[in-house]
Structure formats: structure tokens, C-alpha cells
Design a protein around this motif. Structure first.
Motif, mmCIF file in Angstrom:
data_model
loop_
_atom_site.group_PDB
_atom_site.id
_atom_site.type_symbol
_atom_site.label_atom_id
_atom_site.label_comp_id
_atom_site.label_asym_id
_atom_site.label_seq_id
_atom_site.Cartn_x
_atom_site.Cartn_y
_atom_site.Cartn_z
ATOM 1 N N PRO A 167 10.842 14.911 6.939
ATOM 2 C CA PRO A 167 9.436 14.918 6.971
ATOM 3 C C PRO A 167 8.782 13.423 7.341
ATOM 4 O O PRO A 167 9.447 12.407 7.004
ATOM 5 N N GLY A 168 7.851 13.382 8.320
ATOM 6 C CA GLY A 168 7.121 12.151 8.491
ATOM 7 C C GLY A 168 6.285 12.386 10.032
ATOM 8 O O GLY A 168 6.060 13.455 10.427
ATOM 9 N N CYS A 185 11.837 20.821 3.151
ATOM 10 C CA CYS A 185 10.375 20.861 2.645
ATOM 11 C C CYS A 185 9.706 19.424 2.826
ATOM 12 O O CYS A 185 10.175 18.244 2.990
ATOM 13 N N GLY A 186 8.380 19.624 3.287
ATOM 14 C CA GLY A 186 7.385 18.227 3.322
ATOM 15 C C GLY A 186 6.714 18.628 4.589
ATOM 16 O O GLY A 186 6.390 19.592 5.339
ATOM 17 N N LEU A 203 14.343 26.515 9.002
ATOM 18 C CA LEU A 203 13.370 26.106 7.671
ATOM 19 C C LEU A 203 13.789 26.033 6.472
ATOM 20 O O LEU A 203 13.940 27.352 5.983
ATOM 21 N N ASP A 204 14.229 25.141 5.837
ATOM 22 C CA ASP A 204 14.899 25.192 4.405
ATOM 23 C C ASP A 204 13.784 25.030 3.343
ATOM 24 O O ASP A 204 13.528 23.889 3.357
ATOM 25 N N GLY A 210 7.145 23.813 0.236
ATOM 26 C CA GLY A 210 6.659 24.447 1.754
ATOM 27 C C GLY A 210 6.924 23.469 2.708
ATOM 28 O O GLY A 210 7.269 22.090 2.520
ATOM 29 N N ILE A 211 6.888 23.965 3.942
ATOM 30 C CA ILE A 211 7.155 23.353 5.172
ATOM 31 C C ILE A 211 5.745 23.208 5.985
ATOM 32 O O ILE A 211 5.169 24.226 6.107
ATOM 33 N N TYR A 212 5.236 22.155 6.243
ATOM 34 C CA TYR A 212 3.895 21.796 7.169
ATOM 35 C C TYR A 212 4.348 21.471 8.358
ATOM 36 O O TYR A 212 4.547 19.903 8.340
#
Length: 375
Positions: A167-168, A185-186, A203-204, A210-212
Motif C-alpha cells: 500500500p502507498g 489490505c490497505g 487481491l488478498d 479491505g483494499i482501496y
């Protein structure tokens, strides 16, 4: 299936709608020879809904939702403008349609729910299992304007390689043909997100997270891209797009998650699939494209109603109906709901037990009796 049977004859026409659970028998009783024959129409039983919130829709557009020869789909469809179903034969939609301007149909399609709009213009064959409601008392939904920014390094996955991203915030992401992307997630931010042919996106979301995926300018999903969610469902993946360029989900691509694009047109090309929801400025589905709302049951299958076929009776005889051949592929218990939809003038038939698999009624006059079985 629909059977138009002529008593004593050999003429039969069939018209098929998939996803079956309602059986409609149109029964004709003739005097003298007293043939009792039936037309059979089976449809899916869908619940009629009202008082929608935005999350109840699989597809919702601010301007137009357009369907062209789509595949069988599950979920409600809505628009602040028009729902336009173009010419051709489409698969069924298990869900309701709601448009604030009009629903226009030039296709052959089954809607297993309600259809609600101020104007309903049916120039094709629009079968509706629920209610057709002409109403101007509908409230538009709004989509919050998105303001997304991102900066950081550009990323590129060469052909047939695997890339894992934490994430980033990033610049442009380009996934070349046959590559694999792993996300966990992130929150992710990209200026552009481009996935080329045969890309796999994993998508894990294991661990109640959640994943955004937030995208600023451009989103491209090329042919045969395959998106898979591990450890959760489409409701755990949110894709937010603040741009105005068209998002094209190309042939046979598979998109999972909830895509929000208030300023963009989202187009699903031939044979592409959606599991989740799309809320956008406008939405177009091409030939064979299909969708399933994220609350739709993945494992359950609809029961099949079976009312046993044709009979021959005399006027004033008891007609014995038999729905015991109805079945459920998941082994769930069958419930029976018989009703007499129409009958000859002067007759007043009554079913002995509408909840029985084998009720009876008296065909006391010659004519047409319409009986419906819902399981």
C-alpha cells in the motif's frame, strides 16, 4: 419455457427464458370431447423491492445505463436518466429496473423483479415477473465527487512476471501482457492503472480488511484480465476513479469489487464480467457481458417448477394439478403457491389447497383457465 398447445393438434411453439421457478399454465377446456390443455410459462421468482438505497444496485448511472444483448445477470439496475435496452436477445436480469426518465426496450429480455419509471417504452418483448410501475415519484441518487491525487514512482511489470506492491502512493502502473499483480489490505494511489492482455490481479483481503484502489486519470482493463479476491468478497475491494476518461473493461475481462466513477463512462465489452457494483456517470454493457451484485448468492440455485404437463377432462370434472415433480438442485425444501390467474366468464373456480403439491379445482365451464405455480 413457453408452450402454445392447440388441443388435438401438433403445433407447438417454444420461447425460452432461463432461471426458472414460476410455472404458468394456460388451460383450455372444450365441451363434448372436453380436451384440457395447457400453455406453460416458467420464470424465476424474484422479490419485488421498493425503498432502494444506492448500495442495493449492481449498476447505477447518473445519465444512462445501456444494455446490449447482455448475458444472464443478478442485481438491480438504476439510473437518474434512462435505462436503454437495445435490439437483440438478452439474458435475463434477476433484479429490478428503476429509471428517473425512462426505460426503453427494443430487446427480448426477462426482468425478474419490478420495472419503475415515469415512461416505460417497450418496443420489444419485455417480460416482467413483478410489477410494472409508471411513477414520477422517484428520488435521484447522488455520487460524491472524488478528489484523488497521487505521486510517486512509476511501476511496470514486464510480460509474464510477478509484481507485489505494498500500500502507498505511486505514479503510473503498467502491467504488461501475462503479468501478475499481488495487492494486500490497505490503500493504494495511482495516477494511471493499466492492465494489458491476460494479466492476473490477485487481491488478498484475508483478515477482515479491505483494499482501496484510488486512480486519478486513467484506468484500462484489456482483454482477458482476470481479477481474483482471496479471503473475502467484492464488497471488500473498492476502486475509486476521479477521472473523466472512459473506463473500458475489454472482451472477456473479469472485474471484481465496487467501482465508483462519478465523472466517467464505464463500458463492459463483449463477454466481460462484473462481480460487485458500478456507480458511474454512464454505464454500457456489450454483447454477452454480465454482472452479479456482491450480495448475490454464489452457491444457491433457483428451484424448478413442474406442473406435470397436459391433461384431458370433461366439463364439470375435477382438474387434478400435480407439482410434485418440482425440484431444487441444492436439495432445499420445496414450497408450493398455486393461483388461478384467469378463467372463463361466469366461472368461479377455487383451488382445494393452494399450498399443496397436488391441489384440484372444478373446470365447470368450457374455456381458458390460467394457473400459476410458484415454488
Amino acid at each position: 419455457s413457453r408452450k402454445n398447445a392447440i388441443a388435438g393438434g401438433a403445433v407447438m411453439k417454444r420461447k425460452i427464458f432461463p432461471a426458472l421457478s414460476i410455472l404458468l399454465l394456460i388451460c383450455v377446456v372444450f365441451p363434448l370431447d372436453s380436451h384440457f390443455t395447457c400453455r406453460i410459462f416458467q420464470t424465476d421468482l424474484a422479490f419485488a423491492q421498493s425503498g432502494f438505497v444506492l448500495e442495493d444496485f449492481a449498476l447505477y448511472s447518473l445519465k444512462e445505463t445501456k444494455l446490449y444483448n447482455i448475458g444472464e445477470s443478478k442485481g438491480n439496475i438504476g439510473s437518474n436518466g434512462d435505462i436503454d435496452i437495445t435490439k437483440g436477445v438478452s439474458g435475463s436480469v434477476i433484479g429490478s429496473l428503476q429509471a428517473l426518465d425512462q426505460v426503453k426496450n427494443e430487446s427480448e429480455i426477462g426482468i425478474y423483479g419490478d420495472v419503475t419509471a415515469p415512461v416505460i417504452d417497450d418496443n420489444g418483448t419485455l417480460f416482467v415477473s413483478g410489477q410494472v410501475i409508471v411513477s414520477t415519484d422517484l428520488t435521484p441518487f447522488t455520487l460524491t465527487e472524488l478528489s484523488i491525487s497521487s505521486s510517486g514512482p512509476d511501476l511496470e511489470a514486464p510480460e509474464n512476471t510477478v509484481m507485489t506492491i505494498e500500500p502507498g502512493s505511486y505514479g503510473n502502473l503498467k502491467l504488461k501482457k501475462g503479468s501478475t499483480l499481488n495487492l494486500s489490505c490497505g490503500e493504494y494511489y495511482f495516477v494511471k492503472f493499466e492492465a494489458y492482455e491476460f494479466v492476473a490481479i490477485n487481491l488478498d483481503v484475508i483478515g477482515d480488511c479491505g483494499i482501496y484502489i484510488n486512480i486519478v486519470e486513467k484506468m484500462k482493463i484489456k482483454e482477458d484480465v482476470d481479477m481474483q479476491i482471496n479471503g473475502g468478497g467484492p464488497e471488500d475491494v473498492h476502486i475509486n476513479f476521479s477521472g473523466t476518461d472512459k473506463i473500458d473493461v475489454e472482451d472477456r475481462a473479469f472485474l471484481q469489487g465496487i467501482l465508483t466513477a462519478p465523472a466517467a463512462k464505464v463500458e463492459f465489452d463483449n463477454g466481460s464480467r462484473l462481480e460487485g457494483a458500478v456507480y458511474a456517470n454512464s454505464i454500457h454493457l456489450g454483447k454477452g457481458a454480465s454482472f452479479r451484485h456482491y450480495t448475490a448468492n454464489l452457491d444457491g440455485h433457483p428451484p424448478t417448477a413442474d406442473a406435470d404437463g397436459h391433461q384431458t377432462v370433461s366439463v364439470d370434472e375435477q382438474v387434478k394439478l400435480d407439482g410434485s415433480g418440482s425440484s431444487d438442485p441444492d436439495g432445499d425444501a420445496i414450497t408450493y403457491h398455486w393461483s388461478i390467474v384467469s378463467f372463463p366468464d361466469g366461472s368461479n373456480p377455487a383451488l382445494s389447497d393452494p399450498a399443496s403439491p397436488t391441489p384440484t379445482f372444478s373446470a365447470n365451464l368450457a374455456g381458458v383457465y390460467e394457473i400459476e405455480l410458484v415454488v
